[in-house]
Design a protein around this motif. Sequence first.
Motif, PDB file in Angstrom:
ATOM      1  N   ARG A   1       2.073  -6.834  -0.060  1.00  0.00           N
ATOM      2  CA  ARG A   1       0.959  -5.911   0.132  1.00  0.00           C
ATOM      3  C   ARG A   1       0.837  -5.410   1.562  1.00  0.00           C
ATOM      4  NH1 ARG A   1      -4.513  -7.920  -2.542  1.00  0.00           N
ATOM      5  NH2 ARG A   1      -5.200  -6.441  -0.981  1.00  0.00           N
ATOM      6  N   ILE A   2       1.537  -6.033   2.490  1.00  0.00           N
ATOM      7  CA  ILE A   2       1.438  -5.650   3.900  1.00  0.00           C
ATOM      8  C   ILE A   2       1.973  -4.222   4.084  1.00  0.00           C
ATOM      9  CG2 ILE A   2       2.177  -6.183   6.255  1.00  0.00           C
ATOM     10  CD1 ILE A   2       0.333  -8.299   5.009  1.00  0.00           C
TER      11      ILE A   2
ATOM     12  N   ARG B   1       0.488  -1.441   2.929  1.00  0.00           N
ATOM     13  CA  ARG B   1       0.033  -0.524   1.885  1.00  0.00           C
ATOM     14  C   ARG B   1      -0.985   0.479   2.420  1.00  0.00           C
ATOM     15  NH1 ARG B   1      -5.102  -0.296   0.420  1.00  0.00           N
ATOM     16  NH2 ARG B   1      -5.200  -2.531   0.532  1.00  0.00           N
ATOM     17  N   GLY B   2      -1.929   0.013   3.217  1.00  0.00           N
ATOM     18  CA  GLY B   2      -2.932   0.921   3.778  1.00  0.00           C
ATOM     19  C   GLY B   2      -2.322   1.934   4.720  1.00  0.00           C
ATOM     20  N   ASP B   3      -1.335   1.485   5.507  1.00  0.00           N
ATOM     21  CA  ASP B   3      -0.630   2.406   6.398  1.00  0.00           C
ATOM     22  C   ASP B   3       0.120   3.464   5.596  1.00  0.00           C
ATOM     23  OD1 ASP B   3      -1.534   0.890   8.527  1.00  0.00           O
ATOM     24  OD2 ASP B   3       0.374  -0.136   8.832  1.00  0.00           O
ATOM     25  N   ALA B   4       0.741   3.045   4.505  1.00  0.00           N
ATOM     26  CA  ALA B   4       1.471   3.994   3.654  1.00  0.00           C
ATOM     27  C   ALA B   4       0.509   5.018   3.055  1.00  0.00           C
ATOM     28  CB  ALA B   4       2.224   3.255   2.552  1.00  0.00           C
ATOM     29  N   PHE B   5      -0.656   4.555   2.620  1.00  0.00           N
ATOM     30  CA  PHE B   5      -1.661   5.470   2.057  1.00  0.00           C
ATOM     31  C   PHE B   5      -2.147   6.443   3.137  1.00  0.00           C
ATOM     32  CE2 PHE B   5      -5.969   6.669   0.675  1.00  0.00           C
ATOM     33  CZ  PHE B   5      -5.668   7.212  -0.560  1.00  0.00           C
ATOM     34  N   SER B   6      -2.498   5.916   4.305  1.00  0.00           N
ATOM     35  CA  SER B   6      -2.961   6.775   5.403  1.00  0.00           C
ATOM     36  C   SER B   6      -1.890   7.769   5.821  1.00  0.00           C
ATOM     37  CB  SER B   6      -3.373   5.919   6.610  1.00  0.00           C
ATOM     38  OG  SER B   6      -4.520   5.172   6.315  1.00  0.00           O
TER      39      SER B   6
ATOM     40  N   PHE C   1       0.028  11.979  -3.774  1.00  0.00           N
ATOM     41  CA  PHE C   1       1.163  11.601  -2.942  1.00  0.00           C
ATOM     42  C   PHE C   1       0.856  10.337  -2.135  1.00  0.00           C
ATOM     43  CE2 PHE C   1       3.630  11.590   0.954  1.00  0.00           C
ATOM     44  CZ  PHE C   1       4.921  11.831   0.494  1.00  0.00           C
ATOM     45  N   ALA C   2      -0.302  10.299  -1.513  1.00  0.00           N
ATOM     46  CA  ALA C   2      -0.677   9.137  -0.697  1.00  0.00           C
ATOM     47  C   ALA C   2      -0.737   7.875  -1.550  1.00  0.00           C
ATOM     48  CB  ALA C   2      -2.015   9.391  -0.014  1.00  0.00           C
ATOM     49  N   THR C   3      -1.283   7.988  -2.743  1.00  0.00           N
ATOM     50  CA  THR C   3      -1.372   6.831  -3.630  1.00  0.00           C
ATOM     51  C   THR C   3       0.011   6.373  -4.056  1.00  0.00           C
ATOM     52  OG1 THR C   3      -3.512   7.634  -4.402  1.00  0.00           O
ATOM     53  CG2 THR C   3      -2.444   5.926  -5.728  1.00  0.00           C
ATOM     54  N   ALA C   4       0.877   7.320  -4.375  1.00  0.00           N
ATOM     55  CA  ALA C   4       2.253   6.967  -4.761  1.00  0.00           C
ATOM     56  C   ALA C   4       2.965   6.248  -3.623  1.00  0.00           C
ATOM     57  CB  ALA C   4       3.019   8.212  -5.179  1.00  0.00           C
ATOM     58  N   ALA C   5       2.766   6.712  -2.391  1.00  0.00           N
ATOM     59  CA  ALA C   5       3.379   6.045  -1.238  1.00  0.00           C
ATOM     60  C   ALA C   5       2.869   4.612  -1.111  1.00  0.00           C
ATOM     61  CB  ALA C   5       3.098   6.839   0.038  1.00  0.00           C
ATOM     62  N   ALA C   6       1.581   4.410  -1.337  1.00  0.00           N
ATOM     63  CA  ALA C   6       1.000   3.062  -1.261  1.00  0.00           C
ATOM     64  C   ALA C   6       1.514   2.176  -2.393  1.00  0.00           C
ATOM     65  CB  ALA C   6      -0.524   3.151  -1.305  1.00  0.00           C
ATOM     66  N   VAL C   7       1.606   2.732  -3.593  1.00  0.00           N
ATOM     67  CA  VAL C   7       2.106   1.972  -4.741  1.00  0.00           C
ATOM     68  C   VAL C   7       3.538   1.528  -4.479  1.00  0.00           C
ATOM     69  CG1 VAL C   7       2.815   2.189  -7.165  1.00  0.00           C
ATOM     70  CG2 VAL C   7       0.560   3.001  -6.442  1.00  0.00           C
ATOM     71  N   LEU C   8       4.366   2.443  -4.036  1.00  0.00           N
ATOM     72  CA  LEU C   8       5.766   2.114  -3.776  1.00  0.00           C
ATOM     73  C   LEU C   8       5.909   1.112  -2.638  1.00  0.00           C
ATOM     74  CD1 LEU C   8       7.404   5.587  -4.304  1.00  0.00           C
ATOM     75  CD2 LEU C   8       7.657   3.560  -5.750  1.00  0.00           C
ATOM     76  N   LYS C   9       5.015   1.184  -1.658  1.00  0.00           N
ATOM     77  CA  LYS C   9       5.079   0.228  -0.543  1.00  0.00           C
ATOM     78  C   LYS C   9       4.940  -1.210  -1.054  1.00  0.00           C
ATOM     79  CE  LYS C   9       5.188  -1.978   3.165  1.00  0.00           C
ATOM     80  NZ  LYS C   9       5.502  -3.196   2.426  1.00  0.00           N
TER      81      LYS C   9
ATOM     82  N   THR D   1       6.415  -2.500  -3.313  1.00  0.00           N
ATOM     83  CA  THR D   1       7.720  -2.958  -3.815  1.00  0.00           C
ATOM     84  C   THR D   1       8.701  -3.257  -2.686  1.00  0.00           C
ATOM     85  OG1 THR D   1       8.701  -0.735  -3.995  1.00  0.00           O
ATOM     86  CG2 THR D   1       7.393  -1.533  -5.876  1.00  0.00           C
ATOM     87  N   ILE D   2       8.247  -3.164  -1.435  1.00  0.00           N
ATOM     88  CA  ILE D   2       9.107  -3.313  -0.264  1.00  0.00           C
ATOM     89  C   ILE D   2       8.588  -4.456   0.602  1.00  0.00           C
ATOM     90  CG2 ILE D   2       9.927  -2.171   1.836  1.00  0.00           C
ATOM     91  CD1 ILE D   2       9.402   0.502   0.368  1.00  0.00           C
ATOM     92  N   TYR D   3       9.486  -5.359   0.999  1.00  0.00           N
ATOM     93  CA  TYR D   3       9.117  -6.424   1.925  1.00  0.00           C
ATOM     94  C   TYR D   3       8.869  -5.867   3.313  1.00  0.00           C
ATOM     95  CZ  TYR D   3      10.494 -10.017  -1.419  1.00  0.00           C
ATOM     96  OH  TYR D   3      10.573 -10.825  -2.516  1.00  0.00           O
ATOM     97  N   GLU D   4       7.995  -6.548   4.035  1.00  0.00           N
ATOM     98  CA  GLU D   4       7.689  -6.239   5.424  1.00  0.00           C
ATOM     99  C   GLU D   4       6.706  -5.069   5.516  1.00  0.00           C
ATOM    100  OE1 GLU D   4       9.214  -7.995   8.208  1.00  0.00           O
ATOM    101  OE2 GLU D   4      10.080  -9.375   6.744  1.00  0.00           O
ATOM    102  N   ASP D   5       6.466  -4.631   6.742  1.00  0.00           N
ATOM    103  CA  ASP D   5       5.393  -3.697   7.039  1.00  0.00           C
ATOM    104  C   ASP D   5       5.743  -2.225   6.856  1.00  0.00           C
ATOM    105  OD1 ASP D   5       2.821  -3.016   7.944  1.00  0.00           O
ATOM    106  OD2 ASP D   5       3.528  -2.802   9.981  1.00  0.00           O
ATOM    107  N   CYS D   6       6.984  -1.856   7.022  1.00  0.00           N
ATOM    108  CA  CYS D   6       7.369  -0.445   7.087  1.00  0.00           C
ATOM    109  C   CYS D   6       7.741   0.128   5.715  1.00  0.00           C
ATOM    110  CB  CYS D   6       8.553  -0.295   8.036  1.00  0.00           C
ATOM    111  SG  CYS D   6       9.066   1.403   8.271  1.00  0.00           S
ATOM    112  N   ASN D   7       7.137   1.262   5.375  1.00  0.00           N
ATOM    113  CA  ASN D   7       7.499   1.960   4.151  1.00  0.00           C
ATOM    114  C   ASN D   7       8.717   2.830   4.458  1.00  0.00           C
ATOM    115  OD1 ASN D   7       7.671   3.296   1.749  1.00  0.00           O
ATOM    116  ND2 ASN D   7       5.574   4.041   1.747  1.00  0.00           N
TER     117      ASN D   7
END
Length: 161
Positions: free
Chosen positions: A91-92, A94-99, A118-126, A128-134
Amino acid sequence: MILPYVVYCSSGDMDAQYLLTISKYNGENNGKAEMTYYYQEMQKLFPNSTVFYSTKRDRHSVTVNDLTGNLWLDKKYYASDCHKIDPIVDRIGRGDAFSGGISHGLLCQDDFQTITNFATAAAVLKHTIYEDCNQLSISEVKSFLKSGTGKQTDKKVKDLF
């Protein structure tokens, strides 16, 4: 206090209640009316803020959540489709990805519903990824949106991979 000078504000219902001491919503039990209430109240307190945005999470378990994005812009409320995230990897960030998705849409001058989706999709996909960076590209996020995978149906985010 810095909020009177903030134009774009990442803030949702819990921020409204617990940080800004806005009275709890007591109306119909639906997301749109509730979030509209909070955003209207926040905008009354901070008229300089023209954009408010947040996500709303429904937790089924630690690894399964539903996520919806919210945007308040030009005194109108926009919500994304609800996405089922199963499984959540991390979950780390996710908020950055949405913003980042909100900022991207505003800079590209997309329509407001497109920005929210788009912002929600970026957060959802985040999730699925380890670590902080989308690390996903714009085209990958758009592909996810186009496929409809992860929307609140029988499909899940893991079906994309």
